[in-house]
Design an enzyme around this catalytic site. Structure first.
Site, PDB file in Angstrom:
ATOM      1  N   GLU A 145       0.834  -1.209   0.000  1.00  0.00           N
ATOM      2  CA  GLU A 145       0.000   0.000   0.000  1.00  0.00           C
ATOM      3  C   GLU A 145       0.867   1.257   0.000  1.00  0.00           C
ATOM      4  O   GLU A 145       0.555   2.232  -0.695  1.00  0.00           O
ATOM      5  CB  GLU A 145      -0.980   0.000   1.186  1.00  0.00           C
ATOM      6  N   HIS A 154       0.031  -1.926 -10.006  1.00  0.00           N
ATOM      7  CA  HIS A 154       0.290  -3.370  -9.893  1.00  0.00           C
ATOM      8  C   HIS A 154       1.210  -3.849 -11.018  1.00  0.00           C
ATOM      9  O   HIS A 154       1.136  -3.354 -12.144  1.00  0.00           O
ATOM     10  CB  HIS A 154      -1.036  -4.135  -9.926  1.00  0.00           C
TER      11      HIS A 154
END
Ligand code: ZN
Length: 251
Positions: A145, A154
């Site tokens: 995070e 990602h």
């Protein structure tokens, strides 16, 4: 043994990774599972100075009374890890910085980050309370995070991903196919000269958003064994972060 049982067994053998929708990073109602506002399909790491934290400093506020001591210790440990491995630093936000700081809270379900990178509004990281070492309180999940907060997407949406993984569209829950699309060729994002990284803490687990427990991301090369690890930053994660923030020795 039916297909679901095979998949559950496979996941267990792979090292106890969670079944997709039990993984708190894979909240069904968020873009790519844990990003609040879609980043317009841009690729793996931001390279626009505008969205990098000024002076390589993340100024944060931890919402009072939302975490116990053991949670605070893990959040600190994640910050320390990033500080030790890069030139990025974390410090408490001043009153004046609050309007564009990072708020860390546990008020919502799952682990998520509102937007990638620095903005002119308050970014928000949510870490649902779990026992230390589980769910959002695996050290790698907290680091994951923080890397969104610092400007990373990602790994599996990197533009070169099709050379390294096959997206098994037939196994993806149709509602969540958007989380795997990488058709944007114009982007202010960069891979910073690094190769696709199966080992990245920003990689999804192999069964992310599966509709049937079968893999949705299949490695095409031999080295895919740790896909979805949440133990810590890979060597490539470390290099990319240093390059993104132009740390000494990486410029
Ligand atoms: Zn994420």
């Amino acid at each position: 043994m039916n297909r679901l049982m095979v998949a559950v067994l496979w996941i267990t053998v792979k090292g106890g990774l969670n079944y997709p929708f039990e993984d708190p990073e894979l909240s069904p109602d968020m873009f790519q599972g844990d990003i609040g506002i879609p980043p317009l399909k841009q690729r793996n790491g931001m390279n626009t100075a505008l969205h990098l934290w000024p002076n390589r400093t993340v100024f944060f506020e931890i919402e009072p009374n939302k975490f116990r001591d053991e949670h605070m210790a893990l959040i600190r440990q994640a910050m320390n890890t990033i500080q030790e491995k890069s030139c990025v630093i974390f410090r408490n936000a001043t009153e004046a910085e609050r309007s564009s700081s990072l708020l860390i809270t546990s008020q919502n379900k799952g682990c998520s980050t509102l937007v990638l990178g620095f903005r002119n509004f308050t970014n928000k990281m949510n870490l649902q309370l779990f026992d230390p070492g589980r769910g959002c309180f695996r050290i790698g999940s907290i680091i994951h995070e923080f890397l969104h907060v610092l400007g990373f997407e990602h790994q599996h949406v990197a533009q070169d991903r099709d050379q390294f993984v096959r997206i098994a569209w037939e196994n993806i829950n149709p509602e969540f196919k958007i989380n795997f699309i990488n058709n944007d060729k114009i982007s202010n994002f960069s891979s910073f000269g690094e190769t696709y990284d199966y080992d990245s803490v920003m990689h999804y687990i192999p069964t992310a958003f599966s509709k049937n427990g079968m893999p949705t991301i299949i490695p095409l090369k031999e080295v895919g064994q740790r896909m979805g690890q949440r133990l810590g930053m890979s060597e490539i994660d470390v290099r990319k972060l240093n390059k993104m923030y132009k740390c000494p020795g990486y410029v």
